[in-house]
Design a protein around this motif. Structure first.
Motif: not given
Length: 293
Positions: A182-183, A212-213, A238-240, A243-245
């Motif tokens: 979600a960059d 959305q974070p 969202p939680k990190a 694996d960086r997703w």
């Protein structure tokens, strides 16, 4: 009257391993191997420290093959080889395999050996995914699948996935997760996405989440429409992942193992807001076995 200690209580006496009045180290190695194979991978690792005899049994192929799924040979590419069944088991825990022509990935939960899966976007039903103006298929190096789905912009957001219950481990608690990036996301801070997990035809387990974070959520939403209530404890962000997703929990399911012909369905839907939303990349839906601590 003084209560006697249970016959199953283990204790060490002069290098022996006692279960009640039975010295387990006196059992034939085949018996010890059979006993350990009826436990779990975590127990096998612990028992390997008890004695030399237990270590020999706990490290044997007979024990670790019992922790592998049935017909595991069909999953292993012929190009891969392993020096032991334990090495194969650990590889399946750490290196997910692509199955079903790359539409799913499969691995084992390390502690319990329970089966886990991720459904790729190609294995999901994504509304409007065949319309290039709304979605596109891309390849990125950090994804485990050849293609993942990039959301460009939609008003109607709906993703659904199904998996046969017979593919899951019996007597196992599962949770499903939506996995994404979600960059540059926008539009998912106005209304939470409705998430659910359940057997097809039942109501199932429900969750809700803003995709959305939290740090990027708009504070001036009233400039666009009426201010929405502040998210409560039951609404996720969202939680990190390692694996960086990112991931959000979709719901949970306990597989009792008594139903083999049903399907488990996971869904993520946001159609109430009517606003445009986009710039997410979806890796898939993960169905993960949960092991109590």
């Amino acid at each position: 009257m003084k209560t006697e200690v249970s016959g199953m209580e283990e204790r060490k006496v002069k290098g022996e391993v006692m279960c009640g009045t039975l010295d387990l180290t006196a059992l034939p190695l085949d018996c010890v191997t059979l006993i350990i194979s009826l436990t779990s991978p975590r127990d096998a690792c612990r028992l390997s420290l008890v004695s030399t005899a237990f270590n020999s049994a706990a490290e044997s192929d007979a024990v670790w093959e019992s922790f592998l799924p049935s017909q595991y040979q069909e999953l292993i590419p012929s190009s891969l080889s392993f020096s032991s069944k334990k090495q194969l088991y650990l590889s399946l825990c750490e290196n997910p395999l692509l199955i079903e022509a790359g539409r799913k990935s499969f691995w084992l939960e390390r502690v319990s050996g329970k089966k886990c899966y991720m459904l790729s976007p190609r294995d999901l039903s994504i509304i409007w995914s065949d319309t290039p103006d709304y979605w596109r298929w891309v390849s990125i190096p950090e994804a485990r699948f050849d293609e993942v789905a990039e959301l460009l912009h939609v008003c109607w957001f709906e993703i659904r996935g199904r998996i046969s219950i017979s593919m899951l481990s019996p007597m196992t608690h599962y949770k499903a997760y939506l996995v994404f990036q979600a960059d540059n996301v926008y539009g998912f801070d106005y209304h939470p996405v409705n998430l659910s997990v359940g057997v097809v035809g039942t109501e199932g387990s429900k969750r809700s989440a803003y995709l959305q974070p939290k740090k990027g959520r708009r504070r001036l939403y009233s400039q666009i429409r009426e201010e929405q209530p502040t998210p409560g404890d039951d609404v996720q962000f969202p939680k990190a992942r390692v694996d960086r997703w990112l991931e959000v929990e979709m719901g949970e399911f306990f597989n009792e193992g008594c139903v083999d012909d049903g399907e488990l369905e996971m869904s993520a839907v946001e159609i109430e807001g009517g606003n445009w939303k986009g710039s997410l990349i979806f890796q898939g839906i993960e169905i993960r076995a949960i092991t109590p601590n």
